[in-house]
Design an enzyme around this catalytic site. Structure first.
Site, short mmCIF file in Angstrom:
data_model
loop_
_atom_site.label_atom_id
_atom_site.label_comp_id
_atom_site.label_asym_id
_atom_site.label_seq_id
_atom_site.Cartn_x
_atom_site.Cartn_y
_atom_site.Cartn_z
N CYS A 1 0.83 -1.21 0.00
CA CYS A 1 0.00 0.00 0.00
C CYS A 1 0.86 1.26 0.00
O CYS A 1 1.32 1.71 1.05
CB CYS A 1 -0.91 -0.01 1.23
SG CYS A 1 -1.92 1.46 1.38
N CYS B 1 -0.54 4.11 2.06
CA CYS B 1 -0.32 4.03 3.52
C CYS B 1 1.14 4.33 3.87
O CYS B 1 1.42 4.99 4.87
CB CYS B 1 -0.64 2.63 4.05
SG CYS B 1 -2.07 1.87 3.33
N ASP B 2 2.06 3.81 3.08
CA ASP B 2 3.47 3.79 3.50
C ASP B 2 4.40 4.69 2.70
O ASP B 2 5.56 4.85 3.07
CB ASP B 2 4.00 2.34 3.43
CG ASP B 2 3.18 1.39 4.28
OD1 ASP B 2 2.67 1.85 5.32
OD2 ASP B 2 3.04 0.21 3.92
#
Ligand code: NAP
Length: 307
Positions: A134, A137-138
């Site tokens: 992701c 997200c990261d």
């Protein structure tokens, strides 16, 4: 045991649309969220192809709007995960979560799909330590770092492009010499100076002591093994349907996608399915929304005909 008319399992675009439509049909649906409220779309940065949002919209925002709209008409959201079902004995169906057991006259399964893993040494151990599924997200953690993206589809290109906001370089490792991604994303990726491509290559190991340091790759044409230094590995090699809890209860195809008829009904009357759990082909927010709507309408009709 809590008695429900309709339970929707899953809270992605298909589930929230099924919730909206069954709520508006006064069926008072209970939506069991699953581990990720909003499903895959909640970890998607930008949705540019869902009609009605000419400037695009972020995944989390779209989920929020869908949830708000379903709740406005009476859908109830339970943040929990389904652990076991009994569909075999017919309606009413039993649905167990970590916290409760429910009985439902009809069920709409919208549990979506999950990302495939490479299945190579180092992958599992280094998740959260440089291995990610992701970018949304990261990605932020890779400011001014070098990262690789594995895969050649739309997801890989979309996420590679997103990563260029942070990373200083993004290398796309693809097993063929041609991308699967559609023209728009492909051209955007080719035009981006931070993105380069490593063709005909597979990742055989993710190397690192406590955090990702490199990937060991093999050229599938020449069998040449190389080691490529990197700080992060983002993997986008497709998805599998989340059907394991329905094993032996609902019919699936040879890739484990639920089989539905033209009215979105599974092999068990009264259990309907919508979205990526039964759709290996289209897999778009727009199609999942359409399927969620159809499943809800058919659920309503099925319940009506029974009464
Ligand atoms: P996908 O289209 O199935 O692409 C998966 C990619 O991973 C392919 O390039 C495939 O290679 C590669 N791959 C598969 N297994 C591999 C392995 N074991 N090792 C190395 N590479 C492997 O999956 P996706 O990109 O997640 O897209 C899924 C669906 O969502 C598609 O229909 C896509 O159009 C849609 N989508 C659309 C958008 C958008 O329109 N904005 C964004 C994201 C996703 P091969 O090409 O050689 O098979």
């Amino acid at each position: 045991m809590e008695k429900e008319k309709v339970i929707v399992i899953g809270s992605g675009p298909a589930g929230l649309t099924a919730a909206l439509y069954t709520a508006r049909a006064m069926l008072n649906p209970l939506v069991i969220s699953g581990s990720e409220l909003g499903g895959q779309i909640s970890i998607t940065n930008e949705v540019e192809n869902y009609p009605g949002f000419p400037e695009g919209i972020t995944g989390p925002e779209l989920v929020q709007f869908m949830q708000k709209q379903a709740e406005k008409f009476g859908a109830r959201l339970l943040i929990d995960e389904v652990t076991e079902v009994n569909f075999k004995d017919g309606s009413p169906f039993s649905v167990k979560t970590h916290g409760d057991t429910f009985e439902a006259e009809a069920v709409i399964v919208c549990v979506g799909a999950s990302p495939h893993r490479l299945g190579v040494p180092g992958e599992e151990e280094l998740i959260g330590r440089g291995v990610s599924f992701c970018a949304t997200c990261d990605g932020f953690f890779f400011r001014d770092k070098n990262v690789v993206v594995v895969g050649g589809g739309d997801s890989a290109m979309e996420e590679a492009l997103f990563l260029t906001r942070f990373a200083s370089s993004v290398k796309v490792i693809h097993r063929r010499d041609e991308l699967r991604a559609g023209e728009t994303l492909k051209n955007r990726a080719f035009a981006n100076e931070k993105i380069s491509f490593v063709w005909d290559t597979v990742v055989e190991e993710i190397v690192g002591d406590g955090k990702v340091e490199a990937v060991r790759t093999r050229n599938v044409q020449t069998d040449e093994i190389s080691e490529l230094s990197t700080d992060g590995v983002f993997i986008y090699i497709g998805h599998y349907p989340n059907t394991s809890i329905f094993e032996g209860q609902l019919e699936t195809d040879d890739r484990n996608y639920l089989i539905t008829d033209d009215r979105m009904m599974t092999s068990v009357p009264g259990v309907f399915a919508a979205g990526e759990v039964q759709d290996p082909i289209f897999r778009q927010v727009a199609t999942s929304v359409g399927q969620g709507c159809a499943a809800a309408m058919m659920t309503e009709r099925w319940l009506e005909e029974r009464e």
